[in-house]
Write an enzyme that holds these catalytic residues in place. Structure first.
Site, PDB file in Angstrom:
ATOM      1  CB  SER A 151      -0.785  -0.024   1.224  1.00  0.00           C
ATOM      2  OG  SER A 151      -0.205   0.383   2.327  1.00  0.00           O
ATOM      3  CG  ASP A 198      -4.382  -2.905  -1.051  1.00  0.00           C
ATOM      4  OD1 ASP A 198      -5.235  -3.046  -1.648  1.00  0.00           O
ATOM      5  OD2 ASP A 198      -4.080  -3.036   0.166  1.00  0.00           O
ATOM      6  CG  HIS A 199      -8.094  -0.686  -2.301  1.00  0.00           C
ATOM      7  ND1 HIS A 199      -9.340  -0.818  -2.921  1.00  0.00           N
ATOM      8  CD2 HIS A 199      -7.923  -1.888  -1.578  1.00  0.00           C
ATOM      9  CE1 HIS A 199      -9.693  -1.708  -2.751  1.00  0.00           C
ATOM     10  NE2 HIS A 199      -8.888  -2.500  -1.774  1.00  0.00           N
ATOM     11  CG  ASP A 233     -10.756   2.079  -4.594  1.00  0.00           C
ATOM     12  OD1 ASP A 233     -11.984   2.108  -5.403  1.00  0.00           O
ATOM     13  OD2 ASP A 233     -11.110   1.303  -3.501  1.00  0.00           O
TER      14      ASP A 233
END
Length: 257
Positions: A151, A198-199, A233
């Site tokens: 992340s 990640d997002h 995202d």
């Protein structure tokens, strides 16, 4: 090919029993010993005895089934493993899936195989080289593929909180450092890895831009991107803007094929 992902996330929480007051709880254990006595008196018979146990007490070691054993059980129900396979291919998985970081078609092949045969691939957010190593060691023990991901905050922590993160510089450096760490060791552990990030919300897009620049340089030198995939995202943005931004990034990533 570097794969983008537009994802909607959901959390899965394991249910847990309501806690009980210690003053009203009693535990009866064989041999008259309670917690801290050393013996695993409530465990079933061990499947493996560790002859090198330094304390000579923790004897109940229970060996989990390997990924290959799990797939073999599923195969009995019709989810047969792919036939054949090239040299160096991972057992029971598509021929393109080999130890090391997967990119392009190998990622697609693994995900399609997981969907077809009904198994999950764990994705673990790592924040240190030790957590990366733990994931690789666990995957090697299970003889299974794994997703290792970073992340923005985790990548910054990987680089060290003492670094200046203006324009996500530390987060980019941490993710790139982690990616090279994974690439150096994944094949050594004999593990196929999807190296993912990640997002990424709209405000974090400069972080992805920095990683893509590193992937483009890696592609120019080695013929494949540094990472396997990135997750965008943009669910907080209007749909039209969401799609327009994703198209822009997909066009950029498609060049790393």
């Amino acid at each position: 090919m570097l794969l983008p992902a537009l994802a909607l996330s959901s959390a899965f929480l394991a249910p847990h029993a309501a806690s009980r007051a210690l003053s009203t709880s009693k535990v009866a254990m064989n041999g008259g010993k309670g917690f801290g006595g050393g013996e695993a008196t409530r465990d079933p018979a061990p499947t493996v005895i560790d002859p090198n146990d330094p304390k000579g007490k923790q004897q109940a070691i229970h060996k989990a089934e390997s990924f290959a054993e799990y797939l073999a059980k599923r195969s009995a129900g019709g989810g047969a493993a792919p036939a054949g396979g090239s040299a160096g291919a991972y057992p029971s998985l598509p021929p393109s899936v080999k130890p090391g970081v997967l990119t392009g078609q190998a990622v697609v092949d693994l995900l399609e195989d997981a969907k077809r045969r009904g198994y999950a691939i764990p994705a673990v957010n790592c924040v240190t080289s030790s957590s990366v190593n733990a994931c690789l060691e666990a995957a090697a023990a299970a003889k299974a593929p794994v997703m290792i991901q970073f992340s923005s905050g985790g990548a910054q922590f990987y680089a060290g909180k003492g670094l200046d993160n203006t324009d996500f510089d530390a987060a980019v450096a941490g993710a790139v450092s982690g990616a090279h760490h994974v690439r150096t060791l994944a094949a050594k552990y004999g593990v196929p890895v999807i190296l993912h990030t990640d997002h990424c919300a709209k405000k974090l897009l400069p972080w992805v831009d920095g990683m893509l620049a590193e992937s483009e340089a890696h592609y120019a030198a080695h013929g494949e991107p540094l990472f396997s995939s990135h997750m965008l995202d943009l669910s907080e943005e209007p749909l039209e803007e969401n799609i327009a931004i994703c198209v822009e990034y997909m066009q950029r990533m498609a060049k790393l094929d």
